[in-house]
Design an enzyme around this catalytic site. Sequence first.
Site, PDB file in Angstrom:
ATOM      1  N   ASP A 172     -11.493 -16.121  31.875  1.00  0.00           N
ATOM      2  CA  ASP A 172     -10.664 -15.012  32.024  1.00  0.00           C
ATOM      3  C   ASP A 172     -10.558 -13.552  32.707  1.00  0.00           C
ATOM      4  O   ASP A 172     -11.323 -13.535  32.428  1.00  0.00           O
ATOM      5  CB  ASP A 172     -10.002 -15.395  30.102  1.00  0.00           C
ATOM      6  CG  ASP A 172      -9.491 -14.872  29.809  1.00  0.00           C
ATOM      7  OD1 ASP A 172      -8.366 -14.505  31.043  1.00  0.00           O
ATOM      8  OD2 ASP A 172      -8.931 -14.492  28.472  1.00  0.00           O
ATOM      9  N   SER A 183      -2.368 -19.380  31.025  1.00  0.00           N
ATOM     10  CA  SER A 183      -1.909 -17.688  29.721  1.00  0.00           C
ATOM     11  C   SER A 183      -1.220 -17.251  29.705  1.00  0.00           C
ATOM     12  O   SER A 183       0.025 -17.363  30.529  1.00  0.00           O
ATOM     13  CB  SER A 183      -2.971 -16.898  30.647  1.00  0.00           C
ATOM     14  OG  SER A 183      -2.677 -15.550  29.030  1.00  0.00           O
ATOM     15  N   MET A 185      -7.926 -10.527  20.592  1.00  0.00           N
ATOM     16  CA  MET A 185      -8.701  -9.283  20.947  1.00  0.00           C
ATOM     17  C   MET A 185      -8.088  -8.431  20.001  1.00  0.00           C
ATOM     18  O   MET A 185      -7.406  -8.384  19.807  1.00  0.00           O
ATOM     19  CB  MET A 185      -7.422  -9.000  22.246  1.00  0.00           C
ATOM     20  CG  MET A 185      -8.529  -9.919  23.703  1.00  0.00           C
ATOM     21  SD  MET A 185      -8.150  -9.819  25.301  1.00  0.00           S
ATOM     22  CE  MET A 185      -6.497 -10.900  24.632  1.00  0.00           C
ATOM     23  N   HIS A 188      -3.930 -20.997  26.806  1.00  0.00           N
ATOM     24  CA  HIS A 188      -4.341 -20.175  26.110  1.00  0.00           C
ATOM     25  C   HIS A 188      -3.392 -18.734  25.478  1.00  0.00           C
ATOM     26  O   HIS A 188      -2.553 -18.512  25.863  1.00  0.00           O
ATOM     27  CB  HIS A 188      -4.942 -19.558  27.023  1.00  0.00           C
ATOM     28  CG  HIS A 188      -6.199 -17.574  27.233  1.00  0.00           C
ATOM     29  ND1 HIS A 188      -7.603 -18.785  26.343  1.00  0.00           N
ATOM     30  CD2 HIS A 188      -6.226 -17.252  27.408  1.00  0.00           C
ATOM     31  CE1 HIS A 188      -7.885 -17.192  26.175  1.00  0.00           C
ATOM     32  NE2 HIS A 188      -7.144 -16.668  27.030  1.00  0.00           N
ATOM     33  N   HIS A 230      -7.288 -16.981  21.973  1.00  0.00           N
ATOM     34  CA  HIS A 230      -8.350 -15.662  22.042  1.00  0.00           C
ATOM     35  C   HIS A 230      -7.887 -14.334  21.388  1.00  0.00           C
ATOM     36  O   HIS A 230      -6.973 -13.524  21.904  1.00  0.00           O
ATOM     37  CB  HIS A 230      -8.174 -15.058  23.811  1.00  0.00           C
ATOM     38  CG  HIS A 230      -9.004 -13.836  24.166  1.00  0.00           C
ATOM     39  ND1 HIS A 230      -8.378 -13.797  25.690  1.00  0.00           N
ATOM     40  CD2 HIS A 230     -10.058 -13.993  23.082  1.00  0.00           C
ATOM     41  CE1 HIS A 230      -9.519 -12.611  26.186  1.00  0.00           C
ATOM     42  NE2 HIS A 230      -9.821 -12.495  24.524  1.00  0.00           N
ATOM     43  N   ASP A 265      -2.881 -15.639  24.258  1.00  0.00           N
ATOM     44  CA  ASP A 265      -3.250 -14.167  23.742  1.00  0.00           C
ATOM     45  C   ASP A 265      -3.271 -12.726  22.972  1.00  0.00           C
ATOM     46  O   ASP A 265      -1.939 -12.781  22.464  1.00  0.00           O
ATOM     47  CB  ASP A 265      -3.806 -12.669  25.045  1.00  0.00           C
ATOM     48  CG  ASP A 265      -4.415 -13.428  26.598  1.00  0.00           C
ATOM     49  OD1 ASP A 265      -5.911 -14.026  26.123  1.00  0.00           O
ATOM     50  OD2 ASP A 265      -4.136 -14.310  27.267  1.00  0.00           O
ATOM     51  N   MET A 274      -3.844  -9.300  20.785  1.00  0.00           N
ATOM     52  CA  MET A 274      -4.048  -8.243  20.698  1.00  0.00           C
ATOM     53  C   MET A 274      -3.177  -6.932  19.241  1.00  0.00           C
ATOM     54  O   MET A 274      -1.971  -7.296  19.737  1.00  0.00           O
ATOM     55  CB  MET A 274      -3.180  -7.437  22.231  1.00  0.00           C
ATOM     56  CG  MET A 274      -3.923  -8.317  23.184  1.00  0.00           C
ATOM     57  SD  MET A 274      -3.402  -8.232  24.917  1.00  0.00           S
ATOM     58  CE  MET A 274      -3.895  -9.159  26.019  1.00  0.00           C
ATOM     59  N   MET A 320     -15.188 -12.698  29.740  1.00  0.00           N
ATOM     60  CA  MET A 320     -14.000 -11.673  29.908  1.00  0.00           C
ATOM     61  C   MET A 320     -14.287 -11.582  31.748  1.00  0.00           C
ATOM     62  O   MET A 320     -15.047 -11.093  32.341  1.00  0.00           O
ATOM     63  CB  MET A 320     -13.613 -10.859  30.017  1.00  0.00           C
ATOM     64  CG  MET A 320     -13.056 -10.919  28.835  1.00  0.00           C
ATOM     65  SD  MET A 320     -11.465 -11.940  28.062  1.00  0.00           S
ATOM     66  CE  MET A 320     -10.601 -11.075  29.329  1.00  0.00           C
TER      67      MET A 320
HETATM   68  C1  DX5 Z   1      -6.632 -10.548  28.883  1.00  0.00           C
HETATM   69  C2  DX5 Z   1      -5.686 -11.787  28.740  1.00  0.00           C
HETATM   70  C3  DX5 Z   1      -5.456 -13.188  30.107  1.00  0.00           C
HETATM   71  C4  DX5 Z   1      -5.164 -12.619  30.755  1.00  0.00           C
HETATM   72  C5  DX5 Z   1      -5.457 -13.538  31.758  1.00  0.00           C
HETATM   73  O1  DX5 Z   1      -7.000  -9.385  28.046  1.00  0.00           O
HETATM   74  O2  DX5 Z   1      -7.408 -12.144  27.804  1.00  0.00           O
HETATM   75  O3  DX5 Z   1      -5.680 -14.666  29.275  1.00  0.00           O
HETATM   76  O4  DX5 Z   1      -3.852 -13.180  30.420  1.00  0.00           O
HETATM   77  O5  DX5 Z   1      -3.893 -12.710  32.815  1.00  0.00           O
HETATM   78  P1  DX5 Z   1      -4.312 -13.213  34.231  1.00  0.00           P
HETATM   79  O6  DX5 Z   1      -4.901 -14.508  34.432  1.00  0.00           O
HETATM   80  O7  DX5 Z   1      -3.405 -12.719  35.287  1.00  0.00           O
HETATM   81  O8  DX5 Z   1      -5.784 -12.085  34.592  1.00  0.00           O
HETATM   82 ZN    ZN Z   2      -7.355 -14.324  27.607  1.00  0.00          ZN
END
Ligand code: DX5
Ligand code: ZN
Length: 218
Positions: free
Chosen positions: A177, A10, A70, A35, A68, A37, A39, A139
């Site tokens: 994740d 990630s 969010m 990956h 991903h 993310d 948000m 998750m």
């Molecule tokens: C959290 C993200 C994850 C995050 C995971 O909301 O969706 O992808 O980057 O990070 P770690 O592996 O540090 O928990």
């Molecule tokens: Zn993620």
Amino acid sequence: MTSKKMISPSLLSADFGNLQRDIEMINNSDADWLHVDVMDGVFVPNISFGQPVVKHIKKHARKPLDVHLMIVDPARYIQSFRDAGADILTVHYEACNHLNRTIHAIKDAGMQAGVVLNPHTSVSLLEDIVQDCDLVLLMSVNPGFGGQKFIENTYSKVMTLKEMCLRKNPDCLIEIDGGVNLGNAGKLFQAGADVLVAGNSVFSSQDPTQTIAEMKRL
Ligand code: DX5
Ligand code: ZN
């Protein structure tokens, strides 16, 4: 059917001032996907980045972009994330009113499509959508931040989902994740996970390339 044992590091835990360097590390590692993310500060409390940054990530990445989302109402942005370079696009069950339509729109746009479940959302709610999915992402922390503690209840969710996939869609990948590390990755693969996302455990390790390689071998 055995686990595919794939790793999707990630970028949320990368150095945002040195993204190109960290993407190169992933390019030269045994990682399978990258990956990403996204948000929006509404669906989750945090804001990360959007399509303009994904476009630049794509310029340097040689692994498929596992994006991903969010964000609320992600159907609005399917084409724009495709244009930015997403190869795999996952949307939250909790953020979609018309999940079947959204999953098919992602596929029609030329991407692999996945549904994400928050830790409190039951796997049983996937009974009528799993047959349409290329992957399901569970998750294992509450989404929004990297570096959180793994939620142990995830193992039983993986096993329930694995059983459902074998019944309804054996090609569907199971991705996990949040809080994944060298201590729990082996058990997750054994429970039926195919793809593990790892942020903090990769980027805060002494040798991220080595950590990715070790995780794949568990
Ligand atoms: C959290 C993200 C994850 C995050 C995971 O909301 O969706 O992808 O980057 O990070 P770690 O592996 O540090 O928990
Ligand atoms: Zn993620």
